[in-house]
Design an enzyme around this catalytic site. Structure first.
Site, PDB file in Angstrom:
ATOM      1  N   CYS A  26      15.157  55.313  61.450  1.00  0.00           N
ATOM      2  CA  CYS A  26      15.387  54.307  62.481  1.00  0.00           C
ATOM      3  C   CYS A  26      16.870  54.022  62.709  1.00  0.00           C
ATOM      4  O   CYS A  26      17.229  53.335  63.668  1.00  0.00           O
ATOM      5  CB  CYS A  26      14.645  53.023  62.125  1.00  0.00           C
ATOM      6  SG  CYS A  26      12.893  53.289  61.769  1.00  0.00           S
ATOM      7  N   HIS A  78      17.375  47.546  65.816  1.00  0.00           N
ATOM      8  CA  HIS A  78      16.186  48.395  65.756  1.00  0.00           C
ATOM      9  C   HIS A  78      14.952  47.522  65.912  1.00  0.00           C
ATOM     10  O   HIS A  78      14.840  46.462  65.285  1.00  0.00           O
ATOM     11  CB  HIS A  78      16.162  49.137  64.415  1.00  0.00           C
ATOM     12  CG  HIS A  78      14.834  49.719  64.079  1.00  0.00           C
ATOM     13  ND1 HIS A  78      14.120  50.498  64.965  1.00  0.00           N
ATOM     14  CD2 HIS A  78      14.067  49.620  62.960  1.00  0.00           C
ATOM     15  CE1 HIS A  78      12.978  50.864  64.400  1.00  0.00           C
ATOM     16  NE2 HIS A  78      12.925  50.342  63.193  1.00  0.00           N
ATOM     17  N   ASN A 120       7.368  49.940  67.623  1.00  0.00           N
ATOM     18  CA  ASN A 120       8.458  50.485  66.820  1.00  0.00           C
ATOM     19  C   ASN A 120       8.521  51.988  67.066  1.00  0.00           C
ATOM     20  O   ASN A 120       7.609  52.729  66.693  1.00  0.00           O
ATOM     21  CB  ASN A 120       8.187  50.181  65.344  1.00  0.00           C
ATOM     22  CG  ASN A 120       9.251  50.751  64.411  1.00  0.00           C
ATOM     23  OD1 ASN A 120      10.013  51.643  64.771  1.00  0.00           O
ATOM     24  ND2 ASN A 120       9.286  50.250  63.187  1.00  0.00           N
TER      25      ASN A 120
END
Length: 334
Positions: A124, A259, A290
């Site tokens: 990420c 993120h 996500n």
């Protein structure tokens, strides 16, 4: 014998992001579609994560397809031709083909052959890592224009029965073109990792274990509380350090783009950083989910669509994920 003096490359003093592109999965998957296998509810998922729905890609849409679509848009937004792109960097953890790299295929698809191209895996934090590399390589003279893409099809590597992470994940690609600038547009990057805690989030097994029949198809899993505590407390410190390295204050920011891991983490970040109300905070996770390496550029793209007045302002972006890898920098929004 006289030793000849070698030439070394040297590029422009400054770089910045010139244009952005985005491609989300073509399917909108609400919480109710996922709750059965994890014995949960829409209410529980919204309370724990802030996610109402997430985008996922159909079976015939690959991460490469998403990356090429986002990259094409970013090049057009940057106002350059694809032939001027001589570096393609793709951050991904979901390329189901080990070789060739996704970047080499995408470079060809967007018309950037024969650009240098490679993938990088920093989970990420991958997009922040790739922006750092593009900035350094252009300023060194090794490249002129870089296409940076975070691209994921996480639905390929998710176990729908895994209560720790399955409901979080989405598919998509976000892209940015980085090029020379007359003014500083990308700050120094604060980055690192803590591999000693690598088991906190990662794959459930290896491909060799799957091949040998000793493990199922490897999927993402995590220790939710461990990751949450690390993200909230340790990454807030990294974000503050990134501001210091950039030479700016939180009050100087136009936007905060972390993120998109979990809405609770995003909100806690804002508290830890004492962000003033004037700072617009990206909360793309509510409808996208996500998307790992794709989440920051996707969130940035959507933020600018809704707030075009942010163009030219400063944004703090921070990525963090598997392997407890992290990266943060301040950028000037295109």
């Amino acid at each position: 014998m006289t030793t000849p003096t070698l030439k070394q490359s040297r590029g422009p003093e400054f770089t910045r992001i010139l244009g952005l592109g985005a491609a989300r999965g073509d399917l909108s998957v609400p919480n109710d579609d996922l709750v059965g296998p994890i014995n949960s509810s829409d209410e529980w998922i919204q309370q724990r994560t802030g996610i109402v729905t997430r985008t996922r890609a159909s079976a015939d849409v690959s991460a490469v397809d998403l990356a090429a679509e986002a990259g094409t848009e970013a090049i057009a937004a940057a106002g350059i031709s694809a032939e001027q792109v001589d570096l393609v960097l793709i951050a991904t953890i979901s390329n189901v083909q080990q070789s060739p790299s996704m970047a080499a295929v995408v470079a060809d698809r967007v018309g950037a052959n024969p650009a240098a191209a490679y993938d990088l895996n920093a989970a990420c934090a991958g997009y922040a890592y790739a922006i750092a590399q593009a900035d350094a390589l252009i300023r060194s003279g090794a490249a002129h224009y870089a296409l940076v893409i975070g691209a994921e099809k996480l639905s390929d590597i998710v176990d729908p029965t895994d209560r720790s992470i399955s409901f979080l994940l989405g598919d998509g690609a976000g892209a940015a073109v980085v090029g020379p600038s007359d003014f500083p547009g990308i700050s120094p990057t604060v980055w690192g990792s803590d591999g000693s805690k690598a088991d906190a989030v990662g794959m459930s097994g290896t491909l060799t274990e799957f091949r040998d029949g000793t493990a199922a198809w490897p999927t993402l899993r995590q220790e939710g509380q461990t990751v949450f505590r690390w993200a909230v407390w340790e990454m807030a410190k990294v974000a503050k350090q990134a501001l210091e390295e950039a030479g700016v204050e939180a009050s100087d920011l136009a936007a905060f783009i972390p993120h998109q891991a979990n809405m609770r983490i995003v909100d806690e970040f804002a508290k830890q950083l004492k962000l003033p109300e004037t700072v617009v905070i990206a909360r793309d996770i509510e409808t996208t989910g996500n998307t790992s390496a794709a989440s920051i550029p996707l969130a940035t793209h959507r933020l600018l669509q809704g707030h075009p007045e942010l163009s030219g302002g400063l944004a703090l972006q921070i990525g963090f994920g598997a392997g407890l890898v992290f990266g943060a920098q301040v950028v000037v929004l295109p």
